[in-house]
Design an enzyme around this catalytic site. Structure first.
Site, PDB file in Angstrom:
ATOM      1  CD1 TRP A 102       5.504  -5.979 -99.876  1.00 47.22           C
ATOM      2  CD2 TRP A 102       6.656  -6.189-101.775  1.00 47.22           C
ATOM      3  NE1 TRP A 102       6.680  -5.275 -99.739  1.00 47.22           N
ATOM      4  CE2 TRP A 102       7.394  -5.387-100.883  1.00 47.22           C
ATOM      5  CE3 TRP A 102       7.177  -6.456-103.047  1.00 47.22           C
ATOM      6  CZ2 TRP A 102       8.642  -4.850-101.230  1.00 47.22           C
ATOM      7  CZ3 TRP A 102       8.419  -5.924-103.388  1.00 47.22           C
ATOM      8  CH2 TRP A 102       9.135  -5.138-102.480  1.00 47.22           C
ATOM      9  CG  ASP A 172       5.188 -12.460-100.059  1.00 53.67           C
ATOM     10  OD1 ASP A 172       6.040 -12.765 -99.203  1.00 53.67           O
ATOM     11  OD2 ASP A 172       5.294 -11.460-100.797  1.00 53.67           O
ATOM     12  CE  LYS A 196      11.485  -7.269 -96.426  1.00 55.14           C
ATOM     13  NZ  LYS A 196      10.403  -7.677 -97.283  1.00 55.14           N
TER      14      LYS A 196
HETATM   15  C1  LIG Z   1      10.218  -7.373 -98.801  1.00 58.29           C
HETATM   16  C2  LIG Z   1       9.045  -8.086 -99.370  1.00 58.29           C
HETATM   17  C3  LIG Z   1       9.032  -8.574-100.689  1.00 58.29           C
HETATM   18  C4  LIG Z   1      10.181  -8.364-101.639  1.00 58.29           C
HETATM   19  O1  LIG Z   1      11.204  -9.187-101.292  1.00 58.29           O
HETATM   20  P1  LIG Z   1      12.539  -9.296-102.165  1.00 58.29           P
HETATM   21  O2  LIG Z   1      13.245 -10.404-101.477  1.00 58.29           O
HETATM   22  O3  LIG Z   1      13.216  -7.973-102.069  1.00 58.29           O
HETATM   23  O4  LIG Z   1      12.142  -9.630-103.553  1.00 58.29           O
HETATM   24  C5  LIG Z   1       7.932  -9.259-101.115  1.00 58.29           C
HETATM   25  N1  LIG Z   1       6.883  -9.468-100.306  1.00 58.29           N
HETATM   26  C6  LIG Z   1       6.853  -9.010 -99.044  1.00 58.29           C
HETATM   27  C7  LIG Z   1       5.660  -9.270 -98.195  1.00 58.29           C
HETATM   28  C8  LIG Z   1       7.931  -8.307 -98.542  1.00 58.29           C
HETATM   29  O5  LIG Z   1       7.908  -7.847 -97.283  1.00 58.29           O
END
Ligand SMILES: *Cc1c(COP(=O)(O)O)cnc(C)c1O
Length: 361
Positions: A102, A172, A196
Site C-alpha cells: 500500500w 494511511d 477494516k
Molecule cells: C485496504 C487498504 C488499502 C486499500 O483500501 P481501499 O479502500 O480498498 O482503496 C490501503 N491502505 C491500507 C493500509 C489498507 O489496509
C-alpha cells in the site's frame, strides 16, 4: 447457521450488536417510516445521522478543532492521488517510506504528480520490519512525509512515529484506525478506508488540518479537492449514506460498549498477545515479522511447508475459522484480528492451532 470467526483483512467482521441494531432499524429508522438506505441525504433525519457520526468520530479520536473530517468515497486508494494533488503544491516534493504494497502504491501514484522520493524501504526483507529513520533522513523542503501506519499485508506497525521535523506527516491508517488512541495533532492528514475497522466498504475517512486545505494543484478534479468536501460538509454530492450510518453505530459501540480507545487498545493487545505468545512457543507455526514491529491488527504466520499451510487453511475453514489464507506475496496464513474480532475468536483459533500441531507433528 452459526456465525463464523472471520479473519479477513477486509472487509472484515463488524460487532454483532451493531449488526443487530442495524437489522432492527432496517425497515423503519427511528419512526421515520423508511430505511436509512432509502433516505435523501438532504433530509433532516439523515443530516442528524451524518452530524452525529462526525461528532462521535471527533470525540472518540479526540480530533482537534482545527482539523476537518471528510466522509468520502473512492477508498484509501483514491487518497494516494488526492494527498499528492492537495499537498504536493508548495515545493512539489514529498518523501515516502515504503513498508509494503500500500505504501508503494501511494508512492507510485504521487510520483505521477510531482517529485516523490523513497526515503527508505523494507522490501529487501519482504517488508518484515519498519525502517528506523532519523530527522536527517527526511528532506526538510518536502511538502509532506507519507507513511503507511499499519501494514495490512505484512503485519507491521509503527509503534513510534518517525521524527520528520517541521515537515507534515501524512498517514494511511486504513487498518489501524480506531484500534488504539492516536495523537491526531502529530499529523497533517490521516486517511482510512472504512472496511477494516469502522464500517462496511464504501466510505473513506479523511482527517485533514485546515491550513492544508485550499492549495490543490490546478489539475485537481473538483471531486479530488479537499476544499470541495470541506466547504460542503461532505455533502457536495451524495455521500455513502448507509456506510456512514454504520460507522456511527460502530463508533457508538466503541464509546458506549467498549469504553473508548484506551480500552479498545487494551482489548486488542490482549487478543494479539494470546496469538503471538502461541506463535513464539509453537514448534510448527511462527510469525513472519520482527517482534518490535508487530501489528496488533494483522498477524501473518507460516509453517515450514506449503502443504501444511494449505492443510491448515482447509481444516480451519471447515471448523469455522475463515479467510486465514495469507496474502499471495507472503504465503502462509494471516489472521486479521480487528476491533470486532472477539477475544473468544482468537482463543478458539489458538486452541485449534494447538490441536492441529499435535495431530500433524
Ligand atoms: C485496504 C487498504 C488499502 C486499500 O483500501 P481501499 O479502500 O480498498 O482503496 C490501503 N491502505 C491500507 C493500509 C489498507 O489496509
Amino acid at each position: 447457521m452459526a456465525r463464523v470467526y472471520n479473519f479477513s483483512a477486509g472487509p472484515s467482521m463488524l460487532p454483532e450488536s451493531v449488526l443487530k441494531k442495524a437489522a432492527s432499524e432496517m425497515l423503519d429508522y427511528q419512526g421515520s417510516g423508511q430505511s436509512v438506505m432509502e433516505m435523501s441525504h438532504r433530509s433532516k433525519v439523515y443530516d442528524a445521522i451524518i452530524k452525529e457520526a462526525e461528532a462521535l468520530l471527533r470525540e472518540v479520536m479526540n480530533i482537534p478543532d482545527n482539523y476537518k473530517v471528510l466522509f468520502l468515497q473512492g477508498g484509501a486508494s483514491s487518497q494516494f492521488a488526492m494527498v499528492a494533488m492537495n499537498l504536493m503544491n508548495k515545493n512539489n516534493k514529498a518523501d515516502y517510506v515504503i513498508t509494503g504494497q500500500w505504501a508503494k502504491k501511494a508512492y507510485k501514484e504521487a510520483a505521477r504528480y510531482g517529485n516523490a522520493r523513497v526515503v527508505a524501504s523494507s522490501e529487501d526483507k519482504t517488508f518484515t520490519y519498519i525502517p528506523k529513520l532519523e530527522k536527517a533522513d527526511f528532506d526538510k523542503d518536502a511538502d509532506y512525509v507519507h507513511i503507511c501506519m499499519n501494514n495490512t499485508i505484512y503485519g507491521t506497525v509503527y509503534h513510534e512515529l518517525p521524527d520528520t521535523g517541521d515537515v507534515d506527516l501524512v498517514a494511511d491508517i486504513s487498518s489501524c484506525i480506531l484500534s488504539e488512541p492516536i495523537d491526531v495533532s502529530k499529523f497533517g492528514v490521516l486517511y482510512a478506508g472504512a472496511q477494516k475497522n469502522m464500517a462496511p466498504a464504501g466510505l473513506t475517512v479523511v482527517i485533514v488540518r485546515e491550513d492544508l486545505i485550499g492549495n490543490a494543484m490546478d489539475i485537481t478534479p473538483t471531486m479530488f479537492n479537499y476544499q470541495t468536501h470541506a466547504d460542503n460538509g461532505s455533502m457536495f454530492n451524495t455521500p455513502p449514506c448507509y456506510t456512514i450510518y454504520m460507522a456511527k453505530l460502530v463508533l457508538e459501540w466503541i464509546k458506549n460498549e467498549i469504553g473508548g480507545l484506551d480500552k479498545m487498545k487494551e482489548l486488542n493487545e490482549k487478543k494479539a498477545r494470546l496469538l503471538y505468545d502461541f506463535l513464539d512457543s509453537s514448534k510448527m507455526f511462527r510469525g513472519t515479522v520482527v517482534k518490535e514491529d508487530r501489528s496488533l491488527m494483522n498477524v501473518p504466520f507460516v509453517t515450514d511447508s506449503d502443504e501444511l499451510n494449505a492443510k491448515f487453511i482447509k481444516e480451519a475453514t471447515e471448523n469455522g475459522f475463515v479467510n486465514l489464507k495469507g496474502h499471495r506475496t507472503v504465503g502462509g496464513m494471516r489472521a486479521s484480528i480487528y476491533n470486532a474480532m472477539p477475544y473468544e475468536g482468537v482463543e478458539k483459533l489458538v486452541e485449534f492451532m494447538k490441536k492441529f500441531e499435535a495431530e500433524n507433528s
